[in-house]
Design a protein around this motif. Structure first.
Motif, PDB file in Angstrom:
ATOM      1  N   THR A   1       1.716   4.919  -6.599  1.00 34.73           N
ATOM      2  CA  THR A   1       1.724   4.548  -8.016  1.00 34.73           C
ATOM      3  C   THR A   1       1.107   3.168  -8.233  1.00 34.73           C
ATOM      4  O   THR A   1       0.317   2.959  -9.173  1.00 34.73           O
ATOM      5  CB  THR A   1       3.156   4.582  -8.547  1.00 34.73           C
ATOM      6  OG1 THR A   1       3.724   5.875  -8.333  1.00 34.73           O
ATOM      7  CG2 THR A   1       3.205   4.266 -10.029  1.00 34.73           C
ATOM      8  N   ALA A   2       1.442   2.234  -7.374  1.00 36.22           N
ATOM      9  CA  ALA A   2       0.875   0.890  -7.493  1.00 36.22           C
ATOM     10  C   ALA A   2      -0.629   0.908  -7.265  1.00 36.22           C
ATOM     11  O   ALA A   2      -1.394   0.258  -7.995  1.00 36.22           O
ATOM     12  CB  ALA A   2       1.555  -0.047  -6.499  1.00 36.22           C
TER      13      ALA A   2
ATOM     14  N   CYS B   1       5.914   5.232  -4.377  1.00 43.20           N
ATOM     15  CA  CYS B   1       5.851   3.890  -4.982  1.00 43.20           C
ATOM     16  C   CYS B   1       4.529   3.205  -4.643  1.00 43.20           C
ATOM     17  O   CYS B   1       3.882   2.595  -5.518  1.00 43.20           O
ATOM     18  CB  CYS B   1       7.031   3.052  -4.512  1.00 43.20           C
ATOM     19  SG  CYS B   1       8.630   3.599  -5.142  1.00 43.20           S
TER      20      CYS B   1
END
Length: 406
Positions: free
Chosen positions: A287-288, A284
């Motif tokens: 991805t950010a 996560c």
């Protein structure tokens, strides 16, 4: 002589006999011969009265250097002792057996203190700041490449590459991403640099090679004949900090579960979702960072390549930190070899009669674009390391020692 002569003893006459005269011994009954031999203590079968003592003698070095029962339990588990095996030593599980072995270790006449619940290791400022350094230097390098051109751009790129490499090495030398025993990882480091270099230059080179290029060397511009992608490298450099915090979280929680667990299967079942959750947390964050890097540099999004490569490097480092170095090196080598083979096939197809070599590469490029090779090779490696990690990182022996506190 007559029978009345008193000097002649009469057999069978008991009357008048002297009570102080010993009587003749009574005849013994004949012995019955048997095939059994008389048993003696030396011939009796001896069963081990103290099996734990024999086990302690077998693992004497482990018991002497252990600082707590958990280290003995992890060492026994690494040598193949399971909860089922512990039953033969009159214990319900390996942890109970380790506690008795630790309590029986001679300590110069002193009574060993009772085992206490260890506190989870806390984050330290030194490694926390070092993990931010690669991302900061990489951002400065990318900014320098964007603001310069010609010979100055090449100098900035080389100096920035050297600075980021040194910062990355310093960040991986301590903390949750550091290797306690300083095991040699030269091979894995070499292929890691190759994978990062391919993330910056490989996709552009492969796309140009399939179409008959490249016609010039890379200039650092995104619209050059051989384009260089800076957003993936920046996202991966920035993800060093989330990777360190995720590894720290996994080590601390796993150590805590090792303290309260009462069996190897119980510990493995509790660590499995922890590993998957930690891995998902890092993905996560990556991805950010990939989205932010692409938007800040105004480059096409390459989320699939960045996520696949970042996940591969994170799992490889996590396994290496916990003592499993063979599988990460093997998978990183295979991924780098697949990418190098794709590039070699694209250029070898230009030779007479070798056009068939580039058919699989062209099909994959047409289907997924230039980043398909990296996504596929790294994605298969991630799947292999994740399956391997679910088997190895859920063992008690993987969390036995924490040489460098987190």
């Amino acid at each position: 002589m007559s029978s009345g002569d008193p000097s002649v003893p009469v057999p069978g006459a008991s009357e008048g006999a002297d009570p102080h005269t010993p009587s003749a011994p009574a005849p013994r009954a004949p012995e019955v011969s048997t095939s059994r031999r008389p048993t003696s203590p030396g011939h009796a079968r001896r069963s081990p009265a103290d099996p734990v003592k024999a086990l302690m003698h077998q693992h004497r070095e482990l018991c002497e250097r252990a600082v707590d029962p958990l280290e003995i339990a992890a060492g026994l588990e690494a040598h193949g002792v399971t909860d089922r095996t512990a039953v033969r030593f009159r214990h319900r599980d390996v942890f109970s057996l380790a506690e008795e072995m630790y309590a029986r270790i001679p300590r110069n006449g002193e009574t060993p203190p009772p085992p206490t619940v260890e506190q989870a290791p806390r984050a330290r400022a030194d490694w926390a700041l070092l993990t931010l350094l690669p991302g900061a230097l990489c951002a400065a390098t990318v900014a320098g490449i964007r603001l310069t051109d010609g010979q100055s751009r090449l100098v900035v790129a080389l100096v920035g590459f050297l600075a980021v490499s040194l910062a990355m090495r310093a960040a991986l030398s301590r903390g949750p991403l550091g290797i306690p025993d300083r095991a040699p990882t030269t091979s894995a480091s070499t292929w890691t640099y190759w994978l990062l270099t391919y993330a910056a230059l490989g996709d552009g080179l492969l796309t140009a090679a399939v179409t008959g290029g490249p016609d010039a060397l890379p200039t650092g511009a995104a619209d050059a004949p051989w384009p260089m992608a800076t957003a993936p490298v920046l996202a991966l450099a920035l993800s060093c900090a989330p990777a360190a915090w995720s590894a720290h979280l996994f080590a601390a929680r796993a150590r805590r579960k090792l303290t309260v667990s009462r069996g190897l299967e119980d510990f493995a079942a509790s660590v499995r979702p922890l590993l998957l959750g930690t891995f998902a947390l890092y993905l996560c964050a990556l991805t950010a960072l990939s989205a932010l890097s692409g938007a800040a540099l105004d480059e096409p999004s390459a989320h699939s390549q960045v996520i696949a490569l970042g996940a591969l490097l994170f799992l490889a480092r996590l396994l290496t930190v916990h003592g499993f170095t063979h599988a990460p090196a093997l998978v990183l080598t295979a991924a780098a070899a697949a990418q190098a083979t794709a590039l070699a096939a694209a250029f070898a197809s230009r030779l007479p009669g070798c056009g068939f070599l580039t058919a699989p590469v062209e099909a994959l490029v047409d289907l997924w674009g230039g980043g398909g090779i990296q996504t596929l090779s790294c994605g298969i490696g991630v799947l292999a390391l994740l399956i391997h990690g679910l088997r190895k990182l859920t063992r008690a022996s993987a969390h036995a020692q924490t040489e460098d506190p987190c």
